[in-house]
Design a protein around this motif. Structure first.
Motif, PDB file in Angstrom:
ATOM      1  N   TYR A   8       0.824  -1.204   0.000  1.00 48.25           N
ATOM      2  CA  TYR A   8       0.000   0.000   0.000  1.00 48.25           C
ATOM      3  C   TYR A   8       0.861   1.257   0.000  1.00 48.25           C
ATOM      4  O   TYR A   8       1.842   1.363   0.743  1.00 48.25           O
ATOM      5  N   LEU A   9       0.489   2.197  -0.821  1.00 49.79           N
ATOM      6  CA  LEU A   9       1.123   3.513  -0.793  1.00 49.79           C
ATOM      7  C   LEU A   9       0.657   4.275   0.446  1.00 49.79           C
ATOM      8  O   LEU A   9       1.433   4.971   1.095  1.00 49.79           O
ATOM      9  N   LYS A  67       0.417   6.153   7.414  1.00 44.73           N
ATOM     10  CA  LYS A  67       1.690   5.787   6.792  1.00 44.73           C
ATOM     11  C   LYS A  67       1.623   6.067   5.288  1.00 44.73           C
ATOM     12  O   LYS A  67       0.628   5.743   4.639  1.00 44.73           O
ATOM     13  N   ILE A  68       2.677   6.649   4.769  1.00 48.35           N
ATOM     14  CA  ILE A  68       2.850   6.834   3.327  1.00 48.35           C
ATOM     15  C   ILE A  68       4.166   6.187   2.944  1.00 48.35           C
ATOM     16  O   ILE A  68       5.217   6.488   3.532  1.00 48.35           O
ATOM     17  N   ASP A  69       4.112   5.271   1.989  1.00 49.81           N
ATOM     18  CA  ASP A  69       5.294   4.490   1.607  1.00 49.81           C
ATOM     19  C   ASP A  69       5.900   3.786   2.815  1.00 49.81           C
ATOM     20  O   ASP A  69       7.123   3.633   2.919  1.00 49.81           O
ATOM     21  N   GLY A  70       5.044   3.383   3.752  1.00 49.70           N
ATOM     22  CA  GLY A  70       5.521   2.654   4.912  1.00 49.70           C
ATOM     23  C   GLY A  70       6.023   3.502   6.051  1.00 49.70           C
ATOM     24  O   GLY A  70       6.278   2.992   7.151  1.00 49.70           O
ATOM     25  N   ASP A  71       6.179   4.808   5.851  1.00 52.55           N
ATOM     26  CA  ASP A  71       6.670   5.701   6.894  1.00 52.55           C
ATOM     27  C   ASP A  71       5.514   6.370   7.619  1.00 52.55           C
ATOM     28  O   ASP A  71       4.577   6.869   6.982  1.00 52.55           O
ATOM     29  N   VAL A  72       5.573   6.430   8.938  1.00 50.58           N
ATOM     30  CA  VAL A  72       4.564   7.120   9.725  1.00 50.58           C
ATOM     31  C   VAL A  72       4.698   8.618   9.501  1.00 50.58           C
ATOM     32  O   VAL A  72       5.806   9.178   9.555  1.00 50.58           O
ATOM     33  N   VAL A  73       3.572   9.279   9.226  1.00 48.93           N
ATOM     34  CA  VAL A  73       3.577  10.724   8.974  1.00 48.93           C
ATOM     35  C   VAL A  73       2.538  11.393   9.868  1.00 48.93           C
ATOM     36  O   VAL A  73       1.556  10.785  10.267  1.00 48.93           O
ATOM     37  N   ASN A  74       2.796  12.662  10.175  1.00 47.57           N
ATOM     38  CA  ASN A  74       1.846  13.490  10.916  1.00 47.57           C
ATOM     39  C   ASN A  74       1.800  14.854  10.236  1.00 47.57           C
ATOM     40  O   ASN A  74       2.845  15.497  10.071  1.00 47.57           O
ATOM     41  N   PHE A  75       0.608  15.279   9.826  1.00 47.14           N
ATOM     42  CA  PHE A  75       0.464  16.533   9.106  1.00 47.14           C
ATOM     43  C   PHE A  75      -0.125  17.593  10.033  1.00 47.14           C
ATOM     44  O   PHE A  75      -1.275  17.477  10.478  1.00 47.14           O
ATOM     45  N   ALA A  76       0.650  18.630  10.301  1.00 48.43           N
ATOM     46  CA  ALA A  76       0.149  19.720  11.129  1.00 48.43           C
ATOM     47  C   ALA A  76      -0.696  20.693  10.334  1.00 48.43           C
ATOM     48  O   ALA A  76      -1.500  21.437  10.894  1.00 48.43           O
ATOM     49  N   ASN A  77      -0.531  20.681   9.004  1.00 52.54           N
ATOM     50  CA  ASN A  77      -1.266  21.604   8.142  1.00 52.54           C
ATOM     51  C   ASN A  77      -1.260  21.072   6.722  1.00 52.54           C
ATOM     52  O   ASN A  77      -0.499  20.133   6.394  1.00 52.54           O
ATOM     53  N   PRO A  78      -2.073  21.643   5.824  1.00 56.41           N
ATOM     54  CA  PRO A  78      -2.138  21.155   4.444  1.00 56.41           C
ATOM     55  C   PRO A  78      -0.813  21.260   3.689  1.00 56.41           C
ATOM     56  O   PRO A  78      -0.538  20.423   2.822  1.00 56.41           O
ATOM     57  N   GLN A  79      -0.003  22.258   4.013  1.00 56.50           N
ATOM     58  CA  GLN A  79       1.272  22.390   3.310  1.00 56.50           C
ATOM     59  C   GLN A  79       2.174  21.185   3.563  1.00 56.50           C
ATOM     60  O   GLN A  79       2.853  20.697   2.645  1.00 56.50           O
ATOM     61  N   GLU A  80       2.180  20.694   4.797  1.00 58.09           N
ATOM     62  CA  GLU A  80       2.984  19.507   5.095  1.00 58.09           C
ATOM     63  C   GLU A  80       2.477  18.295   4.316  1.00 58.09           C
ATOM     64  O   GLU A  80       3.276  17.467   3.855  1.00 58.09           O
ATOM     65  N   ALA A  81       1.161  18.185   4.174  1.00 66.03           N
ATOM     66  CA  ALA A  81       0.606  17.084   3.372  1.00 66.03           C
ATOM     67  C   ALA A  81       1.007  17.234   1.905  1.00 66.03           C
ATOM     68  O   ALA A  81       1.393  16.256   1.250  1.00 66.03           O
ATOM     69  N   ASN A  82       0.927  18.473   1.395  1.00 65.42           N
ATOM     70  CA  ASN A  82       1.343  18.714   0.006  1.00 65.42           C
ATOM     71  C   ASN A  82       2.801  18.343  -0.197  1.00 65.42           C
ATOM     72  O   ASN A  82       3.169  17.753  -1.224  1.00 65.42           O
ATOM     73  N   ASP A  83       3.639  18.680   0.767  1.00 63.81           N
ATOM     74  CA  ASP A  83       5.073  18.419   0.630  1.00 63.81           C
ATOM     75  C   ASP A  83       5.374  16.931   0.542  1.00 63.81           C
ATOM     76  O   ASP A  83       6.384  16.531  -0.052  1.00 63.81           O
TER      77      ASP A  83
END
Length: 522
Positions: A8-9, A67-83
């Motif tokens: 899964y991506l 998780k994206i590409d298997g890495d745990v992620v946390n988005f504080a704002n939309p810009q971090e998600a875009n990045d």
């Protein structure tokens, strides 16, 4: 360490989100693969929008893991998600109307020259490439967004998302405002992006779109995941039953059997305006639901606006109950003597004041009816609002909260309720079920039949042919600002609606094989 061998991506697990005492999501999971179109299904309020707001960094979950590409992620704002490659196209547009198309597309990542200033030539080129990618080559990147139609603005919104080169693209009812031609372009684009390896999350209440696009479907209900399954493995009825949690009945209620009055309540003769309306003639009787069909942009919206008194310089004559009237303003149109109401196309910009309360929005159009000597009768207002909330089954955490916090379906109910509170005799509806779930659609269809049975005359414009066939007694098909054909009875079917929308002669629609031999193309 990245789990590079994960199939899964994107993986979301244990996602929970509450707003006060309201459960939006409860221990929800969601997974999607690269090179896949994954549909999210469910009624308004099922949790779909909250899930994608969490994924796109708009809100943060109370608990859970992404998780994206298997890495745990946390988005504080939309810009971090875009990045990190997540781009979302929400149902409510995020464009700045007074800026150009190019400015809007490049606003989050404008190109800069050696001096650190915005490189406007490069920005225009980026915009042109993004527009071409979605099939919007004919949109001028230097035009202001406010000058574009709703369909064109939606195409700009999609181009804006693609300009960020995402690896996960989310579309929330992104085709609900598009013309049929633009929908085809977007579908072609989505198939191409999927084949290039992008993960696409697609939210729509239009089941034919899901059938055509999706590889996988996940259904949510009341903030919980119901089931994930391969597209095509379940019938539409089974899917809808999962969405609404009860046995699915026919979408369209039986049409009103009440006798239609012989005398028209509305008569329009030679209504014209700015070459967009050309000698429109029509009659409507109490108890009728009359449809407006045709390709989008053929004058349907202008016709309704003209009848509501918003078109300056229109010509022709209008009679209500046999008396000639001059419709110079919405105030005159909604007056007791005339009694016309309009539910507009865009509930966000034309129908509601999003920062104001449900109470204020509901009573706004009818405040004069509930006032004496300029003072609102609060008791009468409270009774009328309570009646409307019960009639339309508006789900809100109190009527003194902002209407913008409601789901799309409940916002639409508030728009309808606002105008029903004026006690109209003639109701104009512009695509009233755009972007709302199947359960709410059923409620609106039942309401239309109830209003017709009570003697209202309803003029319904819809881009959904099934809706016109299922709801209307007859349909007036428009082309190039004219009514080119009226369909009723057995003639009211999809084949005739499409052929009339293309302004094909009756015999072309009736004799397709002969037309092919004669070289006539549709």
């Amino acid at each position: 360490m990245s789990e590079s061998n994960s199939p899964y991506l994107l993986s979301m697990s244990g996602i929970t989100k509450r707003y006060g005492g309201v459960r939006a999501l409860e221990d929800v999971s969601f997974d999607t693969k690269r090179g896949s179109i994954h549909a999210l299904l469910g009624e308004n309020g099922a949790g779909k929008s909250t899930l994608i707001k969490i994924l796109s960094g708009v809100v943060q979950p109370d608990s859970g893991t992404i998780k994206i590409d298997g890495d745990v992620v946390n988005f504080a704002n939309p810009q971090e998600a875009n990045d990190l490659g997540v781009s979302c196209i929400f149902q409510e547009l995020s464009l700045l109307p007074d800026l150009t198309v190019a400015d809007n597309i490049g606003i989050t990542r404008p190109p800069h020259n050696k001096l650190g200033l915005i490189d406007y030539r490069a920005q225009r080129q980026i915009a042109e490439e993004a527009l071409a990618r979605v099939g919007g080559e004919n949109i001028d990147p230097m035009a202001t967004v406010s000058s574009l139609s709703l369909s064109r603005r939606q195409m700009v919104e999609i181009a804006k998302a693609l300009a960020r080169n995402p690896k996960i693209l989310i579309l929330d009812e992104a085709t609900s405002a598009l013309t049929a031609a633009d929908v085809e372009k977007v579908f072609s684009m989505l198939h191409r992006l999927r084949d290039e390896g992008m993960a696409i999350i697609y939210i729509s209440h239009r089941m034919p779109e899901i059938a055509e696009l999706a590889d996988t479907c996940t259904v949510y209900r009341n903030g919980s995941k119901v089931e994930t399954f391969a597209n095509g493995t379940k019938s539409d009825s089974a899917v809808v039953e999962m969405m609404i949690g009860r046995e699915y009945s026919s979408v369209y209620p039986a049409k009103s059997t009440s006798s239609v009055a012989s005398e028209p309540i509305l008569e329009v003769e030679n209504l014209s305006w700015n070459n967009e309306l050309n000698n429109i003639n029509l009659e409507m009787r109490p108890g009728e639901i009359v449809g407006l069909g045709g390709l989008d942009g053929q004058g349907q919206r202008q016709l309704q606006l003209g009848l509501f008194g918003t078109l300056i310089g229109s010509t022709g004559s209008v009679k209500v109950n046999g008396t000639a009237v001059k419709l110079n303003s919405p105030k005159m149109a909604k007056s007791d003597d005339i009694g016309i109401a309009l539910v507009p196309e865009d509930r966000k910009y034309e129908g509601l004041m999003l920062s104001m309360t449900v109470r204020e929005n509901l009573s706004f159009a009818a405040v004069e009816k509930m006032s004496r000597l300029g003072i609102v009768d609060s008791h009468a207002e409270e009774e009328a609002i309570d009646e409307m909330v019960k009639l339309l089954k508006i789900k809100a955490d109190g009527i003194d909260g902002p209407v913008g916090a409601l789901s799309g379906g409940n916002q639409q109910k508030v728009v309808i309720g606002k105008w029903l509170m004026t006690k109209p005799r003639i109701i104009l509806l512009n695509d009233p079920t755009r972007g709302i779930d199947v359960g709410t659609k059923q409620e609106i269809y039942q309401l239309l039949q109830k209003l017709a049975a009570q003697g209202c005359a309803i003029l319904l414009y819809s881009t959904d042919y099934d809706e016109l066939i299922g709801c209307c007694d007859r349909v007036l098909v428009m082309y190039d600002g004219r009514i080119v054909r009226t369909l009723a009875g057995d003639d009211l079917n999809e084949t005739n609606l499409v052929s009339a929308a293309l302004n094909l002669p009756d015999q072309v629609a009736a004799q397709p094989e002969q037309n092919k031999k004669q070289g006539v193309s549709s």
